[in-house]
Design an enzyme around this catalytic site. Structure first.
Site, short mmCIF file in Angstrom:
data_model
loop_
_atom_site.label_atom_id
_atom_site.label_comp_id
_atom_site.label_asym_id
_atom_site.label_seq_id
_atom_site.Cartn_x
_atom_site.Cartn_y
_atom_site.Cartn_z
N LEU B 137 23.09 48.32 51.03
CA LEU B 137 22.85 47.03 51.20
C LEU B 137 22.88 45.68 50.30
O LEU B 137 22.85 46.30 49.35
CB LEU B 137 21.56 47.40 51.97
CG LEU B 137 21.13 48.33 53.14
CD1 LEU B 137 19.78 48.93 53.52
CD2 LEU B 137 22.17 48.16 53.90
N CYS B 138 22.87 44.92 50.95
CA CYS B 138 22.49 43.52 49.84
C CYS B 138 24.00 43.53 49.28
O CYS B 138 24.60 42.95 48.98
CB CYS B 138 20.95 43.65 49.33
SG CYS B 138 20.23 42.49 49.13
N ILE B 139 22.99 44.04 47.43
CA ILE B 139 23.56 43.90 46.20
C ILE B 139 24.64 44.99 46.34
O ILE B 139 25.63 45.13 45.31
CB ILE B 139 23.35 43.29 45.03
CG1 ILE B 139 23.95 42.95 44.04
CG2 ILE B 139 22.17 44.54 44.97
CD1 ILE B 139 25.08 41.15 44.33
#
Lengths: 218, 218
Positions: B137-139
């Site tokens: 997820l995300c970075i």
């Protein structure tokens, strides 16, 4: 969007053993958004009672600030509790965690004879005086019965904790993981969350139920 | 219950600016339980790159351990990443937060030229070699493209971050808040979460979508 209901959520730090219970805090925020309302986070700008290593359970030789640590859960978007103004909100919600019993009060150490931090008491009383609903998860009902005389709450099924709630003047009812107890006089909604043996889905469902009842009491 | 799928979740601390993003971590755990699977949390037993005051954004003169702080999100139920064994799990999931780019790797400082911590790389490669799915997820997709050559991922819409992903050999696709990108070769599922402007409900939906795709790839 002026009819969007606004719920203030008060955090007691960041971590179950010395601050706010992270799942209960996060699921409270999720429940508010799912219910079509918005939230603003608050925490008192005070030092934590202590810092617990959550891996070992031991106390650590550190000092941490409740507002600064709570800002981790808030992604920085949090205000000092001293700036809370009851007329600006439709409900007030307290997730649990030992921080409620160690930072917002000394219930963890003094039980029924505990004192609640002044600004916490003021926030709760201000909402009650405006007849606005208040929610409390997990251990947080322990401080409600100190502020709202004779309030009806649930705090799980642990006999010694129930005993302290009753000694403090509270009227205690046992419920299951995701159920709520509603005190209609005080417009107070409580649910046991991790005071019972629960999984994270039950925490989400408990928070959803509390927020739904808060919305209905607005 | 021997057919309950088990997902290992790797945390990078506790707090978006120096550790694991708390909402993404919590919603990942919730998504796993909602999908009928179970989770075990892991974190590397290393010092954080630094400690950020999440109220002000300033660096604090403190040192904290990634595993000890991640234990706050885990309520103490977490294991050192060095004890992770790929044959024991059906999928591996990385929530985001700057800790992924500061503690699990140095992507925050070196971009495409970053190095990923050895035990993180080993965990990902071990799952890939067993043809088991991996979520990020995300970075977190930033470190996947360093480990899994030419992987197809999403990391939001920020041009400079996409540029670093592509320089590292990644094939980047832009998606909306709750959508996923699936790399069928690597069985890698990614979603942007807070790399886009998102609310907490969208984080929950993004985590749900990632876990659903991981389950389908098992």
């Amino acid at each position: 969007m002026s009819d969007t209901k606004k719920i203030a959520i008060v955090l007691a730090g960041c971590g179950v053993y010395d601050g706010a219970e992270i799942h209960e805090a996060t699921m409270s925020m999720l429940a508010v958004v799912k219910a079509g309302a918005s939230y603003q986070l608050f925490a008192p700008d005070i030092m934590q009672h202590h810092v617990i290593n959550h891996l070992t359970g031991d106390e650590m030789p550190e000092q941490r600030n409740v507002l600064v640590e709570a800002a981790r859960i808030a992604r920085g978007n949090i205000k000092p509790l001293s700036s809370f103004r009851a007329p600006e909100f439709d409900a007030l919600l307290f997730p649990g965690g030992f921080g409620v019993a160690k930072n917002l009060s000394d219930f963890a150490f003094k039980g029924a004879n505990c004192q609640v931090k002044h600004e916490v008491e003021q926030a709760v009383l201000a909402m009650y005086q405006l007849q606005k609903p208040i929610g409390a998860l997990c251990i947080a009902p322990a401080i409600m019965v100190k502020i709202l005389e004779g309030a009806t709450v649930t705090i799980g099924s642990e006999a010694s904790t129930i005993d302290q709630i009753e000694k403090a003047g509270g009227d205690h009812h046992i419920t299951s993981q995701t159920e709520v107890v509603v005190d209609q006089t005080y417009k107070l909604v409580t649910s046991p969350c991790y005071m019972l043996n629960a999984n994270i889905l039950e925490i989400a469902q408990g928070a959803d139920n509390v927020v739904k009842h808060l919305m209905a009491l607005m």
